[in-house]
Design an enzyme around this catalytic site. Structure first.
Site, PDB file in Angstrom:
ATOM      1  N   LYS A  83     -95.342  79.351 -43.998  1.00  6.96           N
ATOM      2  CA  LYS A  83     -94.892  78.067 -43.460  1.00  6.96           C
ATOM      3  C   LYS A  83     -93.477  77.804 -43.955  1.00  6.96           C
ATOM      4  O   LYS A  83     -93.216  77.854 -45.171  1.00  6.96           O
ATOM      5  CB  LYS A  83     -95.850  76.984 -43.956  1.00  6.96           C
TER       6      LYS A  83
HETATM    7  O1  G3P Z   1     -99.871  69.719 -43.344  1.00 13.65           O
HETATM    8  C1  G3P Z   1     -98.974  69.050 -42.537  1.00 13.65           C
HETATM    9  C2  G3P Z   1     -99.482  67.721 -42.021  1.00 13.65           C
HETATM   10  O2  G3P Z   1    -100.714  67.897 -41.370  1.00 13.65           O
HETATM   11  C3  G3P Z   1     -99.494  66.623 -43.038  1.00 13.65           C
HETATM   12  O3  G3P Z   1    -100.102  65.473 -42.581  1.00 13.65           O
HETATM   13  O4  G3P Z   1    -101.201  63.330 -43.119  1.00 13.65           O
HETATM   14  O5  G3P Z   1     -99.487  64.257 -44.693  1.00 13.65           O
HETATM   15  O6  G3P Z   1     -98.816  63.314 -42.485  1.00 13.65           O
HETATM   16  P1  G3P Z   1     -99.888  64.030 -43.265  1.00 13.65           P
END
Ligand code: G3P
Length: 219
Positions: A83
């Site tokens: 990533k």
């Molecule tokens: O892993 C990337 C993403 O899914 C993170 O989500 O909830 O931290 O905005 P969030």
């Protein structure tokens, strides 16, 4: 549509993998910090449990170090999708790694223009963050619609749209309607997908009525 779980909690991953409905895992530095685990060990363990791509994020932000980190992460397992952030250096790493056959997930995508760049860099996945866009009063799902529409115009783009920052089941349903390839969700959202009060009510009735028959299927 593929379902990935967005977590670094191995117990959650094992439980969801056992359903047979889990297609992969995504992690990020925040999730790794929360887990308290050694990153490389954890990624190796997740790769043993899940039969699908496992996203592991680089920590550096400069090209040379990100490339070295990406190569090291890719050595853990062919299931690792490295990533990288959607920055000029991140896309350069994406191009270098995808050229040698390593899966790359380009993360922190917040615009259609960025998604086009990720596809051109050969990303296996691009991760638009719908919840974080919604949080700032922008239409996260509108971005998914735009990216899906654009990618469909170009058969040479093989990048899969990985809907990230998913907050609730309707994000998943809307993303599926738009033809997004993957949704990555926290374990709590995956569990919510199963539920409906009419399912619970209907099942309770069937169980009660079956008991009235006095029969058993297995004898
Ligand atoms: O892993 C990337 C993403 O899914 C993170 O989500 O909830 O931290 O905005 P969030």
């Amino acid at each position: 549509m593929k379902f990935f779980v967005d977590t670094a909690d191995l117990n959650d991953i094992k439980e969801l993998a056992a359903t047979g409905l889990l297609d992969g895992v995504t992690t990020n530095p925040s999730l790794i910090a929360k887990s308290g685990r050694n990153f490389l060990d954890l990624v190796a363990e997740i790769c043993e449990v899940v039969d699908g791509p496992v996203s592991a994020e680089v920590a550096a932000t400069d090209f040379e170090t990100m490339l070295k980190e990406g190569r090291k992460l890719a050595k853990i397992s062919p299931r690792v999708a490295v990533k990288v952030p959607l920055t000029p250096a991140g896309l350069k790493v994406c191009k270098a790694l995808s050229t040698i056959g390593t899966m790359v997930n380009v993360t922190l995508c917040f615009s259609a223009a960025q998604a086009i760049l990720a596809a051109k860099a050969g990303a296996s996945f691009v991760s638009p963050f719908v919840g974080r866009l919604d949080d700032v009063g922008t239409d996260g799902m509108g971005l998914i619609a735009e990216i899906c529409q654009i990618y469909k115009q170009y058969p040479s783009f093989t990048t899969e749209v990985l809907v990230a920052s998913v907050r609730h089941p309707m994000h998943v349903v809307e993303a599926a309607k738009l033809g997004a390839h993957v949704a990555t969700m926290p374990p709590s959202v995956i569990r919510l997908l199963f539920g409906h009060p009419l399912t619970d009510k209907g099942l309770a009735q069937f169980v009660a009525d079956w008991q009235k028959t006095g029969q058993t299927i297995l004898g």
